[in-house]
Scaffold this motif. Sequence first.
Motif, mmCIF file in Angstrom:
data_model
loop_
_atom_site.group_PDB
_atom_site.id
_atom_site.type_symbol
_atom_site.label_atom_id
_atom_site.label_comp_id
_atom_site.label_asym_id
_atom_site.label_seq_id
_atom_site.Cartn_x
_atom_site.Cartn_y
_atom_site.Cartn_z
ATOM 1 N N ARG A 121 5.153 -0.411 8.620
ATOM 2 C CA ARG A 121 4.307 0.097 7.552
ATOM 3 C C ARG A 121 4.147 -0.918 6.435
ATOM 4 N NH1 ARG A 121 5.676 6.540 7.044
ATOM 5 N NH2 ARG A 121 4.832 7.026 9.061
ATOM 6 N N THR A 148 2.882 0.314 3.304
ATOM 7 C CA THR A 148 3.111 1.043 2.068
ATOM 8 C C THR A 148 4.588 1.335 1.891
ATOM 9 O OG1 THR A 148 2.758 3.122 3.233
ATOM 10 C CG2 THR A 148 0.857 2.149 2.166
ATOM 11 N N SER A 154 5.430 12.973 -2.877
ATOM 12 C CA SER A 154 4.333 12.190 -2.310
ATOM 13 C C SER A 154 3.239 13.136 -1.827
ATOM 14 C CB SER A 154 4.831 11.334 -1.145
ATOM 15 O OG SER A 154 5.771 10.373 -1.571
ATOM 16 N N LEU A 211 -8.918 12.351 -0.212
ATOM 17 C CA LEU A 211 -7.923 11.296 -0.005
ATOM 18 C C LEU A 211 -7.506 10.599 -1.296
ATOM 19 C CD1 LEU A 211 -9.379 9.631 3.219
ATOM 20 C CD2 LEU A 211 -7.279 10.975 3.052
ATOM 21 N N ALA A 234 -3.760 10.051 -2.429
ATOM 22 C CA ALA A 234 -2.838 10.464 -1.364
ATOM 23 C C ALA A 234 -2.024 9.275 -0.861
ATOM 24 C CB ALA A 234 -3.604 11.099 -0.217
ATOM 25 N N HIS A 235 -0.837 9.567 -0.353
ATOM 26 C CA HIS A 235 0.036 8.532 0.191
ATOM 27 C C HIS A 235 0.000 8.493 1.717
ATOM 28 C CE1 HIS A 235 1.737 9.662 -3.766
ATOM 29 N NE2 HIS A 235 1.921 8.363 -3.881
ATOM 30 N N ALA A 236 -0.453 9.574 2.334
ATOM 31 C CA ALA A 236 -0.523 9.657 3.795
ATOM 32 C C ALA A 236 -1.580 10.681 4.173
ATOM 33 C CB ALA A 236 0.832 10.048 4.385
ATOM 34 N N ALA A 270 -9.605 6.316 4.569
ATOM 35 C CA ALA A 270 -8.175 6.106 4.338
ATOM 36 C C ALA A 270 -7.890 4.621 4.137
ATOM 37 C CB ALA A 270 -7.373 6.644 5.518
ATOM 38 N N ILE A 305 -4.501 3.672 2.309
ATOM 39 C CA ILE A 305 -3.526 4.542 2.984
ATOM 40 C C ILE A 305 -3.332 4.044 4.411
ATOM 41 C CG2 ILE A 305 -3.024 6.895 3.722
ATOM 42 C CD1 ILE A 305 -5.025 7.838 1.552
ATOM 43 N N ASP A 306 -2.111 3.679 4.765
ATOM 44 C CA ASP A 306 -1.880 3.222 6.133
ATOM 45 C C ASP A 306 -0.922 4.131 6.892
ATOM 46 O OD1 ASP A 306 0.309 2.452 4.649
ATOM 47 O OD2 ASP A 306 0.669 0.630 5.806
#
Length: 332
Positions: free
Chosen positions: A5, A7, A14, A79, A82-84, A115, A120-121
Amino acid sequence: MSVRRLTSELGPGSVITVFGGSGFIGRHVVEALARRGYRIRVAVRRPNEALFLKTAGDVGQVEPVQANIRDTGSVRAALEGAHAVVNLVGILSEAGRQGFEAIHTSGAERIAREAKAAGIDIFVHVSAIGADAESPSAYGRSKALGEAAIRRHVPGAAILRPSVVFGPEDDFFNRFAAMARLAPALPLIGGGATRFQPVYVKDVAEAVARAVESGVADGLVCELGGPEIYSFRQLMELVLRETGRRRLLLPLPVALARIMASVTQFLPGAPLTTDQVKLLGIDNVVSAEAQKEGRTLALFGIQPTAPEAILPAYLVRFRRRGQFDQLRPATQ
């Protein structure tokens, strides 16, 4: 191999945006994520119909928001911050603008593209066993194209492919149990030899949550199935046993099933479509390759739940006398 990851790790508070969070699988995913302390943004077309999800967490922890995956602006808004992201949106039959290409392919790509733009990954996408660009089924092809589109934008996305998912709100066992209550026979399309590996909805939801929090499935395609493989005939026998019914299991030639489906697909709720007839001719089980490589529920440390352990709890309502009929022999 898992993709590392970019992030930072997720933690309590989160924000996780869940597209399709009010559906059959979605409500269980929201509960699993809420238990971990995340804030859940449930992105759905009709937020007022998802208000029941607020009780899945503490006050303010679960927030339904309006979003249509056919609309870029609403996806982008869902989105923001957002973190995920988790994508659970899927359909079994087409209706109007809600077509396979629009939902499974273009819609999935739109979420992935936005995303990526939002940085966001952490992306978990629930597809289906049977996703194949060469599938005779439009459903299967659209699922495969959606997976490929997501990977173009978010290469490290975790893709989970469940077999038939069962649970109290499922559209498989409930549908055939309801049919057995009224019809004198249950159809076995193509003879009932097609194989399935039913997987419990809470096992799928837990896999999604662990994929989000751990990254163990990043960049992988995982296939989720239950502990046993059944033929379609065996599943119908299981339905009859759990509902206490005696019904004829009638082999139905594929050609005749297609003719019937060409009519029933236009009925309310589309009880059977020609595309579903094609799907019922394809085995729906975890592949030998995924099994060998450990890309299954085992990757998440989950012991799959057998249908026999869960079905009695919700199919009992289809017995002639409900819960009071549990110990009676099968009846008409």
